[in-house]
Enzyme design. Structure first.
Site, short mmCIF file in Angstrom:
data_model
loop_
_atom_site.label_atom_id
_atom_site.label_comp_id
_atom_site.label_asym_id
_atom_site.label_seq_id
_atom_site.Cartn_x
_atom_site.Cartn_y
_atom_site.Cartn_z
N GLU A 141 0.78 -1.23 0.00
CA GLU A 141 0.00 0.00 0.00
C GLU A 141 0.82 1.29 0.00
OE1 GLU A 141 -3.34 0.13 -0.25
OE2 GLU A 141 -3.29 -2.05 -0.50
N SER B 77 -46.58 -26.19 45.32
CA SER B 77 -46.07 -26.50 46.66
C SER B 77 -44.66 -25.97 46.89
CB SER B 77 -46.10 -28.01 46.89
OG SER B 77 -47.43 -28.48 46.92
#
Length: 597
Positions: A90, A468
């Site tokens: 680059e 319960s």
């Protein structure tokens, strides 16, 4: 000579005037564009968009949220060859120019003059960085000028090393990967430090055109770009000829590596995501937040298995519901047709979709896709008595044809190393949650059979009657009010008149038996309904509701009648588990534990 002097003088004046004019144009352009450029403070405070990640207590990744996959790294954490590969591809003069490479700009200008078209070139790493962070990708002269001025400004504010580090973490490299850390994981399933030179060069070739040079979608074109990068590295003296030649000949090893979850806990991940987003908004997906939970990896895996095994066992006990779908397949159908049929079905956990392609007396031939066939023997399918309703099943099957037929889509799972078991997705689901009694932290949580089937979290969202299970909280209130485990309550029929009811209430027992005077310790262990109701009536409903608040329950959401003793309220599994954690902790007299992750 006088004529030559005059020409030189005129030429000098013209050159000076042109230079001044050029400088004025540049200055004027800068003054025009400067107000739109970011400030120095903004440049220095650049924030990488990093996704939200959720981890277990041991550091195992549970989930990742965010559209961009990014794994920020320090420059020193990246191998030198990677720096050199990107510079070669680059911007090989990166450490020499002031942010703008005038040689590159001249090459781009000459290309424009010769062809009349804007060509590649001229953009340095600094210019690419400024474009990615602060500017759009439109190809206009105005944007290019802004890019140049901003690049010069960035070079004044940041060091070359800081710019390169930002660039390598920011650049888009295809397949939702931003930065080289994410790209290494996406394409090779590795950390950057473990990449070889051929793989580094392949990634370094991506910034120019991530889709065109994608090694997964376009391996041939990507190879050409990789070899170009290797050639530039050799030309610049970064690698020798032997290294260049060896890596040019290297095969393409890239393949798509999806998001890897170390610990499967999607319901936990969604709980954390919702909490983080409620605090930080949309920024939660980009601020790089790492959420470390109290989830224990070992316990969570055990919870996942226990819930899935329990639900699969339950559905088997109630019979076989039949195939997922059925297709009429011709005898001459080939694997391409079978693959087309299976494409619409996916695995659910360990349940794998399969197409029945043949049935014999005591076995079935299944096709799993991609050319793979397996045999489902009688031992793995003989359980499949036909489902009639919740309480009835059909007769025991005697042949495989009574269970499956060619064209059926079914689910199977491994049973041992080589054999297979017929399975089915449960029609019911469930939840499992485990808390630490010391601080209320959540150690494991599974909110359903499969998150992809249903995102409804039954551990935190399913309001069900505890029945319960709520009685111990009523008995705790009684003990607080002066009753003892030896206190006696009569287990006998009782009738209550309640203005909130249309009629009198005669609570009944499932067994129909009554045991007379009963100690509280026995009544609780035997879950005697009538004793619990009389006990609640004796201590007072409001007193019991207020006492339940010590266990984390909201009194306003508890029923204001005697049915509270039978668990007629609605609670989530997490709320109920948190209440029981208080018993184990022994701190009900002070305050409840807050269940948290």
């Amino acid at each position: 000579m006088s004529l030559i002097k005059k020409l030189l003088r005129v030429g000098s004046i013209v050159f000076l005037l042109l230079s001044i004019s050029g400088l004025c144009v540049v200055l004027g352009t800068y003054l025009f564009l400067a107000p739109g450029l970011p400030t120095a403070a903004k440049i220095k405070d650049v924030q990488l968009q990093v996704p939200l990640r959720v981890y277990s207590k041991q550091g195992d990744l549970i989930a990742e949220y965010g559209e961009k996959r990014r794994k920020p790294l320090k420059l020193e954490e990246m191998p030198l060859l990677l720096h050199q590969a990107f510079l070669a591809a680059e911007d090989d003069r990166f450490f020499e120019h002031p942010g703008v490479d005038y040689q590159g700009l001249l090459r781009a200008a000459l290309h424009l003059i010769k062809t009349g078209q804007k060509g590649q070139g001229g953009s340095t790493i600094t210019m690419q960085l400024t474009r990615n962070f602060f500017l759009s990708s439109e190809r206009t002269y105005t944007r290019k000028l802004r890019e140049i001025f901003l690049a010069l400004k960035v070079e004044r504010e940041l060091s070359k090393e800081e710019i390169l580090e930002l660039y390598l973490n920011k650049i888009y490299l295809g397949n939702r990967s931003y930065g080289i850390g994410a790209a290494a994981e996406v394409y090779y399933g590795k950390d950057v430090i473990d990449l070889d030179l051929a793989q580094i060069s392949m990634i370094a070739g991506l910034p120019k055109a991530p889709s065109r040079y994608n090694p997964i979608a376009n391996p041939d074109r990507a190879t050409l770009r990789r070899n170009y990068v290797l050639g530039r590295m050799h030309a610049l003296g970064f690698i020798d000829k032997d290294t260049h030649d060896a890596n040019v000949a290297a095969p393409v090893t890239a393949r798509l590596h999806g998001f890897v979850v170390a610990l499967h806990a999607p319901y936990v991940g969604e709980m954390v995501r919702a909490e983080i987003v409620s605090k930080f908004g949309a920024q939660a997906y980009t601020r790089g937040i790492n959420a470390h939970t109290t989830i224990d990896t070992t316990l969570q895996r055990a919870a996942n298995e226990a819930l899935k095994n329990g639900l699969l066992s339950y559905t088997k006990r109630h019979g076989y519901h039949g195939p997922v779908a059925h297709f009429d397949i011709a005898p001459e159908a080939n694997e391409a047709i079978w693959d087309g049929i299976l494409k619409a079905y996916r695995a659910l956990g360990r349940l794998i979709p399969a197409l029945v392609v043949g049935v014999e007396d005591k076995q079935a031939i299944l096709y799993l896709g991609q050319g793979q066939k397996v045999v489902l023997d009688w031992e793995g399918m003989s359980w499949a008595r036909r489902y009639i309703d919740e309480n009835r099943r059909g007769p025991q099957p005697e042949t495989a044809a009574e269970i499956v037929k060619p064209g059926d889509i079914i689910h199977i799972a491994h049973s041992g190393k080589t054999s297979w078991q017929l399975e089915q997705v449960p029609k019911v689901s469930g939840a499992l949650v485990s808390l630490s009694p010391h601080d209320g932290s959540i150690l494991a949580l599974a909110g359903g059979f499969d998150f992809t089937l249903s995102k409804f979290n039954r551990a935190t969202q399913a309001m069900r009657q505890p029945g319960s299970n709520f009685k111990p909280f009523v008995y705790s209130a009684a003990l607080e009010k002066g009753y003892t485990p030896a206190s006696i309550i009569n287990d006998a029929p009782v009738v209550f008149s309640d203005i909130a009811l249309e009629d009198t209430w005669r609570p009944e027992k499932y067994s129909g038996k009554f045991y007379g005077p009963t100690r509280l310790r026995v009544a609780l262990t035997k879950s005697r309904n009538l004793v619990s109701i009389r006990l609640l009536n004796g201590i007072g409903i409001q007193y019991a509701r207020n006492h339940a608040a010590r266990f984390g329950f909201d009194p306003e959401r508890l029923p204001d009648n005697l049915s509270l003793a039978l668990g007629s309220s609605t609670l989530t599994p997490l709320q109920l588990a948190a209440g029981y954690a208080v018993f184990a902790n022994g701190c009900a007299s002070s305050s409840s534990l807050d269940a948290s992750i």
